[in-house]
Scaffold this motif. Sequence first.
Motif, mmCIF file in Angstrom:
data_model
loop_
_atom_site.group_PDB
_atom_site.id
_atom_site.type_symbol
_atom_site.label_atom_id
_atom_site.label_comp_id
_atom_site.label_asym_id
_atom_site.label_seq_id
_atom_site.Cartn_x
_atom_site.Cartn_y
_atom_site.Cartn_z
ATOM 1 N N ASP A 2 0.835 -1.197 0.000
ATOM 2 C CA ASP A 2 0.000 0.000 0.000
ATOM 3 C C ASP A 2 0.873 1.251 0.000
ATOM 4 O OD1 ASP A 2 -2.085 -1.765 0.199
ATOM 5 O OD2 ASP A 2 -2.486 -1.388 2.316
ATOM 6 N N THR A 4 0.577 5.419 1.061
ATOM 7 C CA THR A 4 -0.225 6.436 1.736
ATOM 8 C C THR A 4 0.322 7.813 1.431
ATOM 9 O OG1 THR A 4 -0.750 4.896 3.532
ATOM 10 C CG2 THR A 4 -1.070 7.237 3.983
ATOM 11 N N ASP A 32 -3.192 -0.892 -2.146
ATOM 12 C CA ASP A 32 -4.150 0.209 -2.084
ATOM 13 C C ASP A 32 -3.427 1.549 -2.075
ATOM 14 O OD1 ASP A 32 -6.275 -1.575 -1.961
ATOM 15 O OD2 ASP A 32 -6.406 -1.501 0.227
ATOM 16 N N ILE A 34 -3.912 5.081 -0.486
ATOM 17 C CA ILE A 34 -4.663 5.758 0.556
ATOM 18 C C ILE A 34 -4.250 7.226 0.525
ATOM 19 C CG2 ILE A 34 -5.119 5.873 3.035
ATOM 20 C CD1 ILE A 34 -3.823 2.736 2.553
ATOM 21 N N ASN A 36 -4.507 10.731 2.159
ATOM 22 C CA ASN A 36 -4.883 11.450 3.378
ATOM 23 C C ASN A 36 -4.709 12.960 3.265
ATOM 24 O OD1 ASN A 36 -5.641 9.172 4.852
ATOM 25 N ND2 ASN A 36 -3.534 8.749 5.429
ATOM 26 N N ASP A 62 -7.374 -0.785 -4.366
ATOM 27 C CA ASP A 62 -8.416 0.234 -4.351
ATOM 28 C C ASP A 62 -7.782 1.602 -4.100
ATOM 29 O OD1 ASP A 62 -10.532 -1.643 -4.614
ATOM 30 O OD2 ASP A 62 -10.557 -1.987 -2.451
ATOM 31 N N LYS A 64 -8.505 4.872 -1.852
ATOM 32 C CA LYS A 64 -9.311 5.269 -0.699
ATOM 33 C C LYS A 64 -8.941 6.697 -0.320
ATOM 34 C CE LYS A 64 -9.063 0.532 0.859
ATOM 35 N NZ LYS A 64 -8.455 -0.375 1.829
ATOM 36 N N SER A 66 -9.410 10.043 1.952
ATOM 37 C CA SER A 66 -9.843 10.465 3.283
ATOM 38 C C SER A 66 -10.974 11.483 3.173
ATOM 39 C CB SER A 66 -8.654 11.094 4.017
ATOM 40 O OG SER A 66 -9.082 11.773 5.176
ATOM 41 N N ASP A 101 -14.648 -3.304 0.787
ATOM 42 C CA ASP A 101 -13.222 -3.099 0.531
ATOM 43 C C ASP A 101 -12.585 -4.471 0.316
ATOM 44 O OD1 ASP A 101 -10.563 -2.507 0.583
ATOM 45 O OD2 ASP A 101 -10.528 -1.758 2.629
ATOM 46 N N GLY A 110 -14.730 8.545 0.006
ATOM 47 C CA GLY A 110 -14.822 8.822 1.436
ATOM 48 C C GLY A 110 -16.138 9.477 1.803
#
Length: 172
Positions: A2, A4, A32, A34, A36, A62, A64, A66, A101, A110
Amino acid sequence: GDLTVPVAGITFNNAINSDNKRGNGIIIVNGDLIINGDTAYGEGMPSDLKKLASVAWVVKGDVKISPAVENVAGAFIVLGKGPTTCLIKSGSDANYPRYDDNDCGVFFTGDSGNPLTVLGLVIARAFDLGRTFSELYQGSERIIYDGRVVANPPPGLKGFIEGLPVIRDFSY
């Protein structure tokens, strides 16, 4: 694995004035993505299109986002790595499904009252649009195609870009 994007976010700037520098790039995430923090393109327009900032995110999982994030930039290609069928959460509305998920290639915006603007394009197996922002002249989620991916395609995507439909703006 992943990846981020931190809360501080990321800005993709145009390449500096050097013969060897290009402004395009591709980020491959074997998991994934992510997000943020906000991601954006820097200011200005270079004289050479090869120096124009242009990023593609290829995600084998995926995406994702925030609930606090309001702006993301780039061409998002969300392939998934899990099952070929995206599972719908039990109890969700059939007209507006919510997805589990399970790494099938879902673009999750989100659940938030904040608006979300995507500057670029999104290709995914499924979209889970959870924003509830409400204003007369702005949608909850906006995907605004900006053409950077065509003007300065990231490495390996030139053939892919040639297959995109041509959209012309005209008035009657």
